[in-house]
Design a protein around this motif. Structure first.
Motif, short mmCIF file in Angstrom:
data_model
loop_
_atom_site.label_atom_id
_atom_site.label_comp_id
_atom_site.label_asym_id
_atom_site.label_seq_id
_atom_site.Cartn_x
_atom_site.Cartn_y
_atom_site.Cartn_z
N VAL A 131 4.41 -23.89 -25.14
CA VAL A 131 3.80 -22.65 -24.65
C VAL A 131 2.32 -22.61 -25.02
O VAL A 131 1.45 -22.39 -24.17
CB VAL A 131 4.53 -21.40 -25.22
CG1 VAL A 131 3.71 -20.14 -24.97
CG2 VAL A 131 5.91 -21.26 -24.61
N ILE A 132 2.04 -22.88 -26.29
CA ILE A 132 0.64 -22.89 -26.72
C ILE A 132 -0.16 -23.89 -25.92
O ILE A 132 -1.25 -23.62 -25.43
CB ILE A 132 0.54 -23.24 -28.21
CG1 ILE A 132 1.14 -22.13 -29.05
CG2 ILE A 132 -0.91 -23.46 -28.61
CD1 ILE A 132 0.91 -22.33 -30.50
N MET B 263 -3.48 -22.93 -34.93
CA MET B 263 -3.31 -22.39 -33.57
C MET B 263 -4.64 -22.02 -32.94
O MET B 263 -4.67 -21.52 -31.82
CB MET B 263 -2.45 -21.12 -33.63
CG MET B 263 -0.99 -21.37 -33.82
SD MET B 263 -0.14 -19.77 -33.82
CE MET B 263 -0.59 -19.14 -32.21
N THR C 119 3.77 -15.73 -28.31
CA THR C 119 4.36 -16.58 -29.34
C THR C 119 4.82 -15.79 -30.56
O THR C 119 5.26 -16.38 -31.54
CB THR C 119 3.34 -17.64 -29.79
OG1 THR C 119 2.13 -16.97 -30.17
CG2 THR C 119 3.04 -18.63 -28.69
N TYR D 103 8.32 -16.57 -32.23
CA TYR D 103 8.40 -17.80 -33.01
C TYR D 103 7.59 -17.71 -34.29
O TYR D 103 8.02 -18.16 -35.35
CB TYR D 103 7.93 -18.99 -32.19
CG TYR D 103 8.00 -20.27 -32.97
CD1 TYR D 103 9.21 -20.94 -33.11
CD2 TYR D 103 6.89 -20.79 -33.60
CE1 TYR D 103 9.29 -22.09 -33.86
CE2 TYR D 103 6.96 -21.94 -34.36
CZ TYR D 103 8.17 -22.59 -34.48
OH TYR D 103 8.25 -23.73 -35.22
N LEU D 104 6.40 -17.12 -34.17
CA LEU D 104 5.55 -17.00 -35.36
C LEU D 104 6.25 -16.23 -36.46
O LEU D 104 6.25 -16.62 -37.63
CB LEU D 104 4.24 -16.30 -35.00
CG LEU D 104 3.16 -17.20 -34.43
CD1 LEU D 104 1.92 -16.40 -34.13
CD2 LEU D 104 2.84 -18.32 -35.43
N THR E 244 9.48 -25.63 -27.83
CA THR E 244 9.13 -24.66 -26.81
C THR E 244 7.86 -23.92 -27.19
O THR E 244 6.95 -23.74 -26.39
CB THR E 244 10.27 -23.64 -26.62
OG1 THR E 244 11.49 -24.36 -26.44
CG2 THR E 244 10.02 -22.77 -25.40
N PHE E 245 7.79 -23.54 -28.46
CA PHE E 245 6.61 -22.85 -28.96
C PHE E 245 5.35 -23.69 -28.77
O PHE E 245 4.33 -23.23 -28.26
CB PHE E 245 6.83 -22.53 -30.44
CG PHE E 245 5.60 -22.11 -31.19
CD1 PHE E 245 5.06 -20.85 -31.00
CD2 PHE E 245 4.98 -22.98 -32.08
CE1 PHE E 245 3.91 -20.47 -31.70
CE2 PHE E 245 3.85 -22.61 -32.77
CZ PHE E 245 3.32 -21.35 -32.58
#
Lengths: 276, 327
Positions: free
Chosen positions: B255-256, A115, B312, B315-316, B251-252
């Protein structure tokens, strides 16, 4: 019109409209690149490149440093992807096949690394590279790009390694292979699709990277193609033919790779997409 | 785009399921060598991560506490400011405005991408073979367009004078659009960026959704149809529940990806006009690198990471929990 006929027509009609909508920008890029200026700078668009010309491509290719930057991009991309595949293969094998202390923590580390917001880390990366006196060098770029693709390569390959039945390896070893031979002869070929998919995505990432090279490699002959394209565009401003030729040259390698490998890539993507 | 795909691959690659994990391999090899093997194999990856990611993270944190501008940079001065950079950023209006803008921007784009992507994916599932191939090829071509090249093309499409978009709008009777300058105002610039980002992101969602629907057992659909469910009911009672992990993961990722979108916004108009289209990553970049306020820029990037994590977090937490279960 009866209902079932309508039911068959509308999805097809929608598909055609959508396909045209998606392809149009790509089509417009290529055709503009081949049109003479008189067909580009017009009040009414010329929809087909009837008077094809290569002049824009020669403008782009003859722009200062073009070939140097092509060389830079290819070098950085190939090295970064190659290195990360090598490192990831070792790591993924350990994670997929061995039990050891700290395994969970290590997996989490790579998930978080994936990430990494490189877009906002440019400042510190710049400071580090400057202190090492390595600005305008391809070396730091290569290593940073390698790390950008490493976590996903590793985690993806782990899935592929785990999917190879362990019995295959064991029976090879029973037949007298050493562990290394078993890996090279039995497992490695089975990993080919995984290696292809991951290298495709790695290639795209490294080929496209923009913020880091924008900050680190400012000298005109030390950058990569994304930088060249963005500068070319601001330099040639309204010469849309030349700009579109430049964009096409930049995009073609990826488009070709993708069309060749997409089946593998997409099936790799979906293999676990619905994992519950 | 790259980021999106990277993460996607990770998320959807075949994984070790429960019970798929190998048993401890004691008794093979000679004790010590066998025990150190995994660590030896992992050293290069861990070392690279520590050096090329860990170090910039730490460095970023350190710089964010410094007064570091052009002067200090050239003279190699280290001036500490404590939390002043943060106080200045958080106390100013700009940061909050940009944060709100980034959140709205991300929400709008991700919503559009998910809704349209799912619709196109479902359409793919309904098409005949030939049509499906046609649309898929179009989607793959779009997907493969490098972000910088696509951005350049969109600038040409939306060119004020000779752009095809203005011509079409004019031809459709909206004559005031004939010379419209798309990058002249905040909303129209965002419009172009949104069209660009949505256009580039849809193929990923659509193709994956389609591929995912092919894994749903046919019997489930038949059963739902027998119960007299309509299209919408089938979607909510079969497709959606079955593909919930897919929806969450996608979706996650979106978003990122949208949150971090850099080349699209930067190359279209460098966050302009008047810095009105700056999102957090562009804001950090402009303050830090553009205006040479490295300390401030570093503080903003750290806060940016915090905002991204907050967005996030749900989700994380979910994935981390799942990963725990799996091991």
């Amino acid at each position: 019109m009866n209902r079932s006929l309508l039911g068959r027509i509308w999805p097809n009609a929608a598909a055609i409209v959508l396909a045209l909508g998606f392809v149009f920008p790509v089509y417009w890029m290529f055709t503009t690149a081949f049109k003479p200026n008189s067909d580009i700078i017009t009040e009414d668009p010329v929809w087909f490149p009837l008077h094809g010309t290569f002049e824009h491509f020669s403008t782009a290719v003859n722009a200062p440093n073009f070939w140097t930057l092509v060389g830079n991009s290819v070098t950085v991309t190939v090295l970064a992807v190659g290195l990360s595949l090598l490192i990831a293969l070792c790591g993924s094998f350990a994670i997929a096949r061995m039990r050891f202390k700290g395994r969970k923590g290590i997996i989490l580390t790579f998930m978080v690394a994936q990430m990494a917001p490189w877009e906002v880390l440019v400042i510190s990366v710049y400071m580090i590279v400057r202190d090492a006196d390595m600005l305008n060098s391809l070396v730091p770029l290569t290593f940073f790009y390698m790390l950008m693709v490493l976590p996903f390569t590793l985690l993806t390959l782990r899935g592929y390694v785990a999917a190879v039945p362990k019995e295959l390896e064991e029976s090879a070893m029973v037949d007298g292979c050493t562990r290394r031979q078993a890996f090279v002869k039995i497992i490695f070929p089975l990993l080919a699709p995984g290696l292809m998919a991951t290298s495709l995505f790695g290639f795209i990432t490294a080929w496209n990277e923009f913020p880091l090279v924008l900050v680190l490699n400012k000298e005109p002959d030390k950058g990569t193609l994304p930088l060249w394209l963005s500068q070319f565009q601001s330099q040639f401003g309204d010469d849309w033919g030349a700009t579109m030729a430049a964009a096409s040259i930049f995009a073609v390698p990826i488009l070709v790779l993708f069309l060749f490998l997409q089946r593998k890539a997409v099936s790799g993507l979906t293999a676990g997409a619905v994992k519950g | 785009m790259s980021v999106q795909i990277e993460d996607a691959v990770r998320d959807s690659a075949p994984r070790i399921g429960k019970g798929g994990a190998p048993p401890p391999r004691r008794g093979r090899g000679t004790g010590r060598a066998a025990r150190s093997a995994p660590y030896l194999l992992l050293i290069p990856a861990l070392a690279a991560t520590a050096v090329f990611l860990g170090w910039p993270m730490v460095r970023n944190l350190v710089i964010s506490f410094q007064n570091l501008n052009m002067k200090q940079l050239i003279q190699h001065l280290t001036e500490w400011r404590g939390f002043d950079n943060y106080a200045e950023v958080l106390g100013g209006e700009q940061f909050w405005r940009v944060t709100l803008r980034t959140i709205v921007f991300t929400a709008v784009n991700v919503t559009l991408i998910m809704v349209l992507g799912v619709l196109i994916g479902l359409l793919l599932a309904r098409l005949g073979k030939k049509m499906r191939l046609t649309l898929s090829v179009a989607l793959v071509l779009t997907w493969a367009m490098p972000a910088i090249a696509a951005t350049t093309v969109f600038q040409w499409l939306f060119d004020a004078r000779y752009g095809v978009v203005n011509w079409v709008l004019d031809a459709l009777g909206w004559h005031s659009m004939a010379r419209f300058d798309w990058v002249g105002s905040q909303l129209s610039t965002f419009f172009v960026i949104t069209v660009l980002i949505v256009w580039q992101s849809l193929p990923f969602v659509a193709l994956n959704l389609y591929a995912a629907t092919t894994t749903i057992p046919k019997e489930l659909y038949e059963a739902a149809r027998m119960d007299g469910a309509g299209t919408w009911k089938v979607f909510t009672s079969v497709t959606f529940p079955f593909l919930k992990p897919f929806f969450l993961a996608t979706t996650f990722l979106e978003v990122i990806w949208v949150f971090k979108a850099f080349p699209q916004i930067f190359a279209i108009n460098e966050g302009g006009p008047d810095r009105l289209t700056e999102t957090l990553p562009i804001y950090a970049f402009t303050e830090g690198v553009g205006n040479l306020h490295f300390g401030m820029g570093a503080a903003i990037s750290l806060l940016t990471i915090v905002v991204l994590l907050a967005m996030t977090a749900y989700y994380l937490r979910l994935t981390l929990k799942q990963e725990e279960d799996e091991l």
